[in-house]
Design a protein around this motif. Structure first.
Motif, PDB file in Angstrom:
ATOM      1  N   ASN A   1       0.813  -1.215   0.000  1.00 23.95           N
ATOM      2  CA  ASN A   1       0.000   0.000   0.000  1.00 23.95           C
ATOM      3  C   ASN A   1       0.849   1.269   0.000  1.00 23.95           C
ATOM      4  O   ASN A   1       0.310   2.373   0.108  1.00 23.95           O
ATOM      5  CB  ASN A   1      -0.912   0.004   1.228  1.00 23.95           C
ATOM      6  CG  ASN A   1      -1.933  -1.112   1.182  1.00 23.95           C
ATOM      7  OD1 ASN A   1      -2.475  -1.423   0.122  1.00 23.95           O
ATOM      8  ND2 ASN A   1      -2.200  -1.737   2.330  1.00 23.95           N
ATOM      9  N   VAL A   2       2.167   1.115  -0.095  1.00 23.92           N
ATOM     10  CA  VAL A   2       3.048   2.281  -0.101  1.00 23.92           C
ATOM     11  C   VAL A   2       2.822   3.063  -1.398  1.00 23.92           C
ATOM     12  O   VAL A   2       2.819   2.478  -2.485  1.00 23.92           O
ATOM     13  CB  VAL A   2       4.528   1.838   0.004  1.00 23.92           C
ATOM     14  CG1 VAL A   2       5.442   3.054   0.013  1.00 23.92           C
ATOM     15  CG2 VAL A   2       4.740   0.997   1.243  1.00 23.92           C
ATOM     16  N   PRO A   3       2.620   4.370  -1.319  1.00 20.48           N
ATOM     17  CA  PRO A   3       2.360   5.150  -2.542  1.00 20.48           C
ATOM     18  C   PRO A   3       3.588   5.232  -3.438  1.00 20.48           C
ATOM     19  O   PRO A   3       4.731   5.192  -2.981  1.00 20.48           O
ATOM     20  CB  PRO A   3       1.978   6.532  -1.998  1.00 20.48           C
ATOM     21  CG  PRO A   3       2.624   6.604  -0.654  1.00 20.48           C
ATOM     22  CD  PRO A   3       2.595   5.206  -0.105  1.00 20.48           C
ATOM     23  N   ILE A   4       3.331   5.334  -4.737  1.00 16.10           N
ATOM     24  CA  ILE A   4       4.390   5.503  -5.742  1.00 16.10           C
ATOM     25  C   ILE A   4       4.513   6.993  -6.035  1.00 16.10           C
ATOM     26  O   ILE A   4       3.575   7.624  -6.530  1.00 16.10           O
ATOM     27  CB  ILE A   4       4.069   4.719  -7.028  1.00 16.10           C
ATOM     28  CG1 ILE A   4       3.958   3.221  -6.719  1.00 16.10           C
ATOM     29  CG2 ILE A   4       5.119   4.976  -8.089  1.00 16.10           C
ATOM     30  CD1 ILE A   4       3.518   2.388  -7.893  1.00 16.10           C
ATOM     31  N   VAL A   5       5.669   7.557  -5.734  1.00 13.06           N
ATOM     32  CA  VAL A   5       5.852   9.002  -5.864  1.00 13.06           C
ATOM     33  C   VAL A   5       6.521   9.382  -7.184  1.00 13.06           C
ATOM     34  O   VAL A   5       6.464  10.540  -7.605  1.00 13.06           O
ATOM     35  CB  VAL A   5       6.683   9.526  -4.670  1.00 13.06           C
ATOM     36  CG1 VAL A   5       8.135   9.089  -4.774  1.00 13.06           C
ATOM     37  CG2 VAL A   5       6.584  11.028  -4.557  1.00 13.06           C
ATOM     38  N   GLY A   6       7.177   8.416  -7.843  1.00  9.10           N
ATOM     39  CA  GLY A   6       7.843   8.747  -9.097  1.00  9.10           C
ATOM     40  C   GLY A   6       8.143   7.509  -9.906  1.00  9.10           C
ATOM     41  O   GLY A   6       8.293   6.407  -9.375  1.00  9.10           O
ATOM     42  N   GLU A   7       8.247   7.689 -11.233  1.00 10.24           N
ATOM     43  CA  GLU A   7       8.546   6.592 -12.164  1.00 10.24           C
ATOM     44  C   GLU A   7       9.594   7.089 -13.141  1.00 10.24           C
ATOM     45  O   GLU A   7       9.386   8.083 -13.850  1.00 10.24           O
ATOM     46  CB  GLU A   7       7.269   6.150 -12.891  1.00 10.24           C
ATOM     47  CG  GLU A   7       6.198   5.585 -11.959  1.00 10.24           C
ATOM     48  CD  GLU A   7       4.811   5.600 -12.571  1.00 10.24           C
ATOM     49  OE1 GLU A   7       4.603   6.380 -13.524  1.00 10.24           O
ATOM     50  OE2 GLU A   7       3.936   4.859 -12.103  1.00 10.24           O
ATOM     51  N   ILE A   8      10.725   6.394 -13.198  1.00 11.51           N
ATOM     52  CA  ILE A   8      11.860   6.787 -14.037  1.00 11.51           C
ATOM     53  C   ILE A   8      12.011   5.765 -15.152  1.00 11.51           C
ATOM     54  O   ILE A   8      12.062   4.559 -14.892  1.00 11.51           O
ATOM     55  CB  ILE A   8      13.166   6.875 -13.214  1.00 11.51           C
ATOM     56  CG1 ILE A   8      12.940   7.714 -11.948  1.00 11.51           C
ATOM     57  CG2 ILE A   8      14.277   7.460 -14.071  1.00 11.51           C
ATOM     58  CD1 ILE A   8      12.462   9.120 -12.208  1.00 11.51           C
ATOM     59  N   GLY A   9      12.112   6.246 -16.396  1.00 11.64           N
ATOM     60  CA  GLY A   9      12.218   5.356 -17.537  1.00 11.64           C
ATOM     61  C   GLY A   9      13.600   4.740 -17.687  1.00 11.64           C
ATOM     62  O   GLY A   9      14.554   5.066 -16.980  1.00 11.64           O
ATOM     63  N   HIS A  10      13.706   3.853 -18.681  1.00 15.94           N
ATOM     64  CA  HIS A  10      14.974   3.153 -18.947  1.00 15.94           C
ATOM     65  C   HIS A  10      15.962   4.110 -19.604  1.00 15.94           C
ATOM     66  O   HIS A  10      15.635   4.806 -20.557  1.00 15.94           O
ATOM     67  CB  HIS A  10      14.717   1.959 -19.876  1.00 15.94           C
ATOM     68  CG  HIS A  10      15.953   1.258 -20.313  1.00 15.94           C
ATOM     69  ND1 HIS A  10      16.780   0.567 -19.436  1.00 15.94           N
ATOM     70  CD2 HIS A  10      16.538   1.160 -21.535  1.00 15.94           C
ATOM     71  CE1 HIS A  10      17.790   0.061 -20.106  1.00 15.94           C
ATOM     72  NE2 HIS A  10      17.671   0.412 -21.371  1.00 15.94           N
ATOM     73  N   ASN A  11      17.179   4.142 -19.076  1.00 21.54           N
ATOM     74  CA  ASN A  11      18.243   4.992 -19.609  1.00 21.54           C
ATOM     75  C   ASN A  11      19.074   4.177 -20.597  1.00 21.54           C
ATOM     76  O   ASN A  11      19.808   3.263 -20.218  1.00 21.54           O
ATOM     77  CB  ASN A  11      19.135   5.504 -18.474  1.00 21.54           C
ATOM     78  CG  ASN A  11      20.219   6.430 -18.970  1.00 21.54           C
ATOM     79  OD1 ASN A  11      20.123   6.993 -20.068  1.00 21.54           O
ATOM     80  ND2 ASN A  11      21.277   6.601 -18.192  1.00 21.54           N
ATOM     81  N   VAL A  12      18.948   4.495 -21.905  1.00 23.95           N
ATOM     82  CA  VAL A  12      19.669   3.727 -22.930  1.00 23.95           C
ATOM     83  C   VAL A  12      21.140   4.105 -22.982  1.00 23.95           C
ATOM     84  O   VAL A  12      21.944   3.379 -23.571  1.00 23.95           O
ATOM     85  CB  VAL A  12      19.019   3.951 -24.315  1.00 23.95           C
ATOM     86  CG1 VAL A  12      17.600   3.424 -24.328  1.00 23.95           C
ATOM     87  CG2 VAL A  12      19.018   5.435 -24.693  1.00 23.95           C
ATOM     88  N   GLU A  13      21.510   5.235 -22.401  1.00 22.82           N
ATOM     89  CA  GLU A  13      22.908   5.659 -22.387  1.00 22.82           C
ATOM     90  C   GLU A  13      23.593   5.155 -21.112  1.00 22.82           C
ATOM     91  O   GLU A  13      22.946   4.724 -20.168  1.00 22.82           O
ATOM     92  CB  GLU A  13      23.013   7.194 -22.457  1.00 22.82           C
ATOM     93  CG  GLU A  13      22.272   7.814 -23.631  1.00 22.82           C
ATOM     94  CD  GLU A  13      22.934   7.486 -24.956  1.00 22.82           C
ATOM     95  OE1 GLU A  13      24.133   7.137 -24.956  1.00 22.82           O
ATOM     96  OE2 GLU A  13      22.250   7.562 -25.992  1.00 22.82           O
ATOM     97  N   THR A  14      24.932   5.201 -21.126  1.00 24.86           N
ATOM     98  CA  THR A  14      25.716   4.818 -19.944  1.00 24.86           C
ATOM     99  C   THR A  14      25.974   6.015 -19.031  1.00 24.86           C
ATOM    100  O   THR A  14      26.638   5.872 -18.019  1.00 24.86           O
ATOM    101  CB  THR A  14      27.049   4.201 -20.373  1.00 24.86           C
ATOM    102  OG1 THR A  14      27.761   5.148 -21.196  1.00 24.86           O
ATOM    103  CG2 THR A  14      26.823   2.919 -21.171  1.00 24.86           C
TER     104      THR A  14
END
Length: 453
Positions: A202-215
């Motif tokens: 039940n912990v809220p989701i505060v952020g979503e970060i996408g996949h980083n294709v670079e190094t």
């Protein structure tokens, strides 16, 4: 050889170094050229401190002249031997051509016609043989059987029954996909969608970060207009709902295990807060396996562990500015102590935190994974917000029970989840401008695709 001779004649004017690899098979020539090149290099070296009128330079010039004459003599001698060989080969060629022209033309024509006759004769015999074989095979295929009474049959087939086949096909079409979906869901042990998180905690989701294709770890600094940068800006906006008072400044980052992106999130979250004009401090408090300072290219010779052990070390000695942003600073972990947990519980730690809160607008603590060791729980009392980093396809579903237990037992206040490294196709979201109206329409299609994947 003429070109070599011309090259050496021109070399008398500008004294150019000769490429010795032109005639590697001639050892004498190679030795002479090595001597010649060595003298030229020696002359250039001496000219650094002498003039052209110096006796040493004149002596070297005489040696260069003699060596060049020897090289020219060698080239001309070699050229003469090549001319003799060439003339001899031409004479042999003329001899052979004369013998060939002596063969009678009629004899050559006869041999040509005889060859053509033999080839065509063999081909004719082969085709006649195949024609006879084909005629024999046709004769042997004539059937001697006769139909006495033609067969009788019903219009409808006796077997198989169409209705039964259709029913079995429909039943298998429903059962097999359902079984596959259940088995795939049971075999998926890692987080793959937002529903996996909301079902388990039940912990809220505060952020979503996408996949980083670079190094590159500093996406916000180097790619400020990318989708990931916009996601960090959205995370910065969501933090304002948790950190409402000016005195609430400390953000703690932890996760279930190593490799889920705590340091990546800390670097870019600090950078996005610094871009808003806030003075931000990154604290590398993973005293067991630090990696934040290495990713930022900061030397880790003095840091938090030095401050807690050595009373002569001041706060300003361990704060280091970062070049990526003038408002961004870091306190590295320092030398790894033998007792990390006791170092975090040092009597100097509360005073250090209070001093840092007076100097900075935000303090981001990069703590060890809470699923393995308890260091993060020791730092939780100082934090006003704890961000639990979850990584798609890495974090195990069972590990979410840790964060859910901490949330229900209220062991950590203001606990929220940041989902890292998400694949938007699998996760069920689309990012970018202009597609907000299509998300509702595409949501059911994405859900069906996720089920089969």
């Amino acid at each position: 050889m003429n070109d070599l001779e011309k090259y050496m004649m021109d070399a008398s004017k500008n004294k150019r170094v000769f490429p010795t690899s032109i005639l590697p098979q001639d050892m004498v020539f190679s030795d002479l050229m090595n001597q010649y090149n060595a003298l030229l290099l020696e002359r250039d070296r001496q000219l650094l401190s002498l003039t052209d009128e110096s006796p040493v330079i004149k002596n070297i010039d005489n040696q260069i002249l003699e060596t060049r004459l020897g090289i020219l003599s060698n080239i001309r001698s070699t050229k003469n031997s090549y001319i003799i060989t060439r003339d001899k080969l031409r004479s042999q060629l003329q001899n052979a051509e004369g013998k060939i022209s002596g063969v009678p033309q009629i004899e050559k024509n006869y041999l040509k016609l005889a060859r053509n006759r033999d080839i065509k004769q063999e081909l004719y015999i082969f085709l006649m043989q195949k024609a006879e074989e084909t005629a024999i095979s046709k004769t042997s295929n004539i059937s001697v059987a006769k139909i006495i009474d033609p067969p009788k049959a019903n219009n409808n087939p006796i077997s198989p029954k169409k209705n039964i086949v259709y029913f079995i096909g429909l039943l298998m079409g429903l059962l097999i996909p359902a079984a596959v979906i259940i088995i795939v869901d049971l075999l998926k042990t890692t987080i793959s969608s937002k529903e996996d998180i909301t079902k388990l905690t039940n912990v809220p989701i505060v952020g979503e970060i996408g996949h980083n294709v670079e190094t590159d770890n500093m996406v916000v600094a180097n790619q400020s207009r990318s989708a990931i940068s916009e996601q960090f800006r959205a995370l910065r906006t969501n933090l304002s709902f948790y950190l409402k008072n000016d005195n609430e400044k400390i953000i703690l980052l932890t996760s279930s295990m190593s490799g889920e992106g705590k340091s990546f999130t800390a670097i870019n979250l600090g950078n996005i807060l610094a871009l808003a004009g806030k003075k931000v401090l990154l604290m590398e408090l993973d005293l067991r396996k630090p990696g934040l300072s290495a990713k930022l290219g900061v030397k880790n010779q003095i840091g938090f562990s030095n401050y807690t052990i050595d009373s002569t070390v001041k706060v300003e000695n361990i704060i280091k500015p970062l070049t990526v942003n003038k408002n961004l600073y870091i306190i590295s972990s320092g030398p790894l102590p033998p007792n990390p947990a006791e170092t975090l519980l040092s009597e100097h730690t509360p005073g250090l935190i209070e001093k840092l809160k007076q100097q900075f607008d935000y303090i981001i603590m990069d703590a060890p994974p809470i699923g393995i060791i308890t260091d993060a729980q020791l730092l939780a009392p100082y934090a006003n917000l704890t961000l639990y980093v979850v990584r798609q396809k890495i974090t195990n579903k069972q590990q979410l029970s840790i964060v859910d237990e901490l949330y229900k037992d209220e062991k950590i206040k203001n606990l929220a989840i940041v989902v890292n490294d998400i694949n938007t196709k699998l996760y069920g979201y689309g990012y970018g401008y202009g597609n907000y109206g299509q998300q509702i329409k595409q949501s059911w299609v994405l859900k069906i695709k996720n089920i089969f994947k």
